[in-house]
Design a protein around this motif. Structure first.
Motif, mmCIF file in Angstrom:
data_model
loop_
_atom_site.group_PDB
_atom_site.id
_atom_site.type_symbol
_atom_site.label_atom_id
_atom_site.label_comp_id
_atom_site.label_asym_id
_atom_site.label_seq_id
_atom_site.Cartn_x
_atom_site.Cartn_y
_atom_site.Cartn_z
ATOM 1 N N HIS A 1 -27.675 -15.417 26.380
ATOM 2 C CA HIS A 1 -28.744 -14.612 25.799
ATOM 3 C C HIS A 1 -28.543 -14.539 24.295
ATOM 4 C CE1 HIS A 1 -28.616 -13.361 30.052
ATOM 5 N NE2 HIS A 1 -29.927 -13.315 29.924
ATOM 6 N N SER A 2 -29.638 -14.453 23.584
ATOM 7 C CA SER A 2 -29.560 -14.540 22.120
ATOM 8 C C SER A 2 -29.680 -13.187 21.426
ATOM 9 C CB SER A 2 -30.669 -15.465 21.598
ATOM 10 O OG SER A 2 -31.952 -14.996 22.013
ATOM 11 N N GLY A 3 -29.792 -12.123 22.189
ATOM 12 C CA GLY A 3 -29.982 -10.810 21.578
ATOM 13 C C GLY A 3 -28.687 -10.192 21.120
ATOM 14 N N PRO A 4 -28.716 -8.883 20.833
ATOM 15 C CA PRO A 4 -27.489 -8.164 20.439
ATOM 16 C C PRO A 4 -26.451 -8.233 21.554
ATOM 17 C CG PRO A 4 -29.473 -6.815 20.127
ATOM 18 C CD PRO A 4 -29.891 -8.007 20.896
ATOM 19 N N MET A 5 -25.186 -8.106 21.198
ATOM 20 C CA MET A 5 -24.069 -8.098 22.153
ATOM 21 C C MET A 5 -23.891 -9.437 22.859
ATOM 22 S SD MET A 5 -22.968 -4.873 22.058
ATOM 23 C CE MET A 5 -22.104 -4.567 23.590
ATOM 24 N N ALA B 1 -20.974 -17.197 19.865
ATOM 25 C CA ALA B 1 -21.597 -18.508 20.082
ATOM 26 C C ALA B 1 -21.443 -18.880 21.548
ATOM 27 C CB ALA B 1 -20.935 -19.569 19.198
ATOM 28 N N GLY B 2 -22.243 -19.829 21.987
ATOM 29 C CA GLY B 2 -22.101 -20.336 23.347
ATOM 30 C C GLY B 2 -22.597 -19.367 24.395
ATOM 31 N N LEU B 3 -21.911 -19.315 25.532
ATOM 32 C CA LEU B 3 -22.318 -18.479 26.646
ATOM 33 C C LEU B 3 -22.044 -17.007 26.376
ATOM 34 C CD1 LEU B 3 -20.895 -20.741 29.490
ATOM 35 C CD2 LEU B 3 -23.282 -20.562 28.799
ATOM 36 N N ASP B 4 -22.636 -16.152 27.205
ATOM 37 C CA ASP B 4 -22.427 -14.710 27.048
ATOM 38 C C ASP B 4 -20.952 -14.354 27.203
ATOM 39 O OD1 ASP B 4 -25.112 -14.393 26.743
ATOM 40 O OD2 ASP B 4 -25.464 -13.497 28.718
#
Length: 419
Positions: free
Chosen positions: A212-216, A220-223
């Motif tokens: 996901h690209s949002g906050p937290m 970089a990469g995966l969550d």
């Protein structure tokens, strides 16, 4: 790490501790208990219980309501939804750490293998800071019911306390308030029936490979993801040790002294599914000062004795190792089972040294007073928050919602009165 290498360490020795089972329920006042005499009388214990329950229940309810208020974000923007739930997960860690600091101040001694050198230090305030990866699987032996709290605090030292995921038994899903909260957290519930657990686990692990690209959402990469697993499946006690011993005899394999034999199926499946998305698997060996050799920590350090009577372990000892996932045999279940059992025997040797000396092996070459690392190569710290203002995070959403509702009601009354 070989057993003979462990025994060669020249470390201070610990005095023997009384092993009488009379103190197993934490209810006696004798000074022979490893944590000393009961510090609080019956009425003080009642008061402490009421204060602890009030703090914990109020905090948990506030967090749970906060989660329900944020649930609609899932249909509006999943990036913000997962960031929001990560913040509520942080809040629960803050809730538990604060309760432990207030009711049962706990000293933590951390040591590590040499290849983890540089990942531990104390800040200027004397608090532990770690620089672990954003994505990892970590394991631990299981002795007391509050183990998850110490390991969640450890994630806090790497600022990963909002990204922890724990595999739990399914019955916990139905605990009021906490059960729904853990479901919002994305924790994984297991019924211990592999036919039904496997598809559920596969579904949850697939989500842990998302981005996901949002906050937290990490650097970089995966969550970010810290997946916590207890391969023993339950805590160490006289009953579970008997069951483990019978299993060792049935399988014709040497028994362990200080740990239960690990179950490999779930961990094997997790590592297979996460292969290529996680570089390291970390392993923590935990021991509680005062537990006599051959004894069981739950007989001495119950929730009652620890939080109400003022008799916690004098020190929680953690020794950390890591293994490259690429080096673990994940193509054959039998090979993996043998590999895990070998690691658990090493863990047993680590605990043998701890029972004999009172210390896990330290990284003496890393000694650095400026980083809080002792001459013996370990760090001593306390389980506490970095900043007490963090407690406000638990209540901020609910307080803001109450303020908005209050202002809305006043405007509504003003409008209806004006008409």
């Amino acid at each position: 790490m070989a057993a003979d290498t462990l025994r060669k360490r020249n470390l201070p020795t610990a005095s023997p501790t009384d092993t009488s089972p009379a103190f197993g329920d934490g209810g006696t006042g004798t000074s022979d208990h490893p944590a000393g005499e009961i510090k609080y009388g019956a009425w003080s214990q009642v008061l402490r219980a009421m204060l602890l329950l009030t703090w914990f229940n109020c905090g948990a309810v506030c967090i749970n309501v906060t989660q329900f208020l944020g649930a609609p974000l899932y249909w509006w923007n999943k990036d913000y939804y997962y960031a929001y739930m990560a913040l509520t997960k942080q809040s629960f860690a803050i809730l538990g750490i604060a309760a432990t600091r207030w009711f049962t101040p706990t000293k933590i001694r951390v040591s590590w293998d040499k290849d983890l050198r540089g990942q531990f230090h104390k800040n200027t305030a004397g608090r532990l800071e770690t620089t672990f990866p954003e994505r990892l699987v970590y394991l631990a032996n299981h002795q007391v019911y509050t183990e998850w709290l110490y390991l969640w605090w450890f994630a806090y030292t790497s600022k990963m306390h909002g990204h922890i995921f724990i595999i739990l038994k399914e019955s916990l899903k139905y605990v009021p308030v906490l059960g729904p909260g853990m479901m919002f957290y994305g924790f994984i519930f297991m019924a211990r029936k592999w036919a039904s657990d496997k598809p559920r686990l596969e579904h949850r692990l697939e989500k842990l490979k998302s981005r996901h690209s949002g906050p937290m959402s990490g650097s970089a990469g995966l969550d970010p993801m810290w997946l916590l697993i207890f391969p023993e499946g339950t805590n160490l006690s006289a009953n579970t040790k008997r069951i483990s011993t019978r299993w060792a005899e049935k399988q014709g394999i040497p028994n362990t002294k200080h740990v239960l034999l690990p179950r490999s199926t779930g961990l094997f499946f997790c590592l297979q599914q996460l292969q290529g998305t996680v570089e390291w698997m970390y392993d923590c060996t935990i021991a509680y000062e005062g537990t006599p050799k051959g004894g069981f920590a739950p007989d001495y350090f119950t929730i009652r004795s620890t939080y109400l009577q003022g008799r916690p372990p004098k020190c929680v000892n953690m020794h950390w190792r890591r293994f490259a996932v690429s080096s673990i045999p994940l193509n054959d279940a039998k090979e993996f089972e043998k590999w895990l059992l070998d690691r658990w025997r090493e863990k047993d040797d680590l605990l043998e040294q701890w029972y004999e000396t009172g210390y896990f092996p330290g990284d003496a070459e890393a000694a650095d007073a400026s980083r809080g690392i002792s001459k013996a190569g370990y760090i001593e710290t306390e389980m506490t928050l970095n900043n007490w203002m963090e407690i406000g995070q638990i209540f901020v959403v609910l307080a803001s919602a109450a303020l908005v509702v209050n202002v809305g009601v006043k405007f509504f009354r003003l409008f209806t009165t004006a008409r």
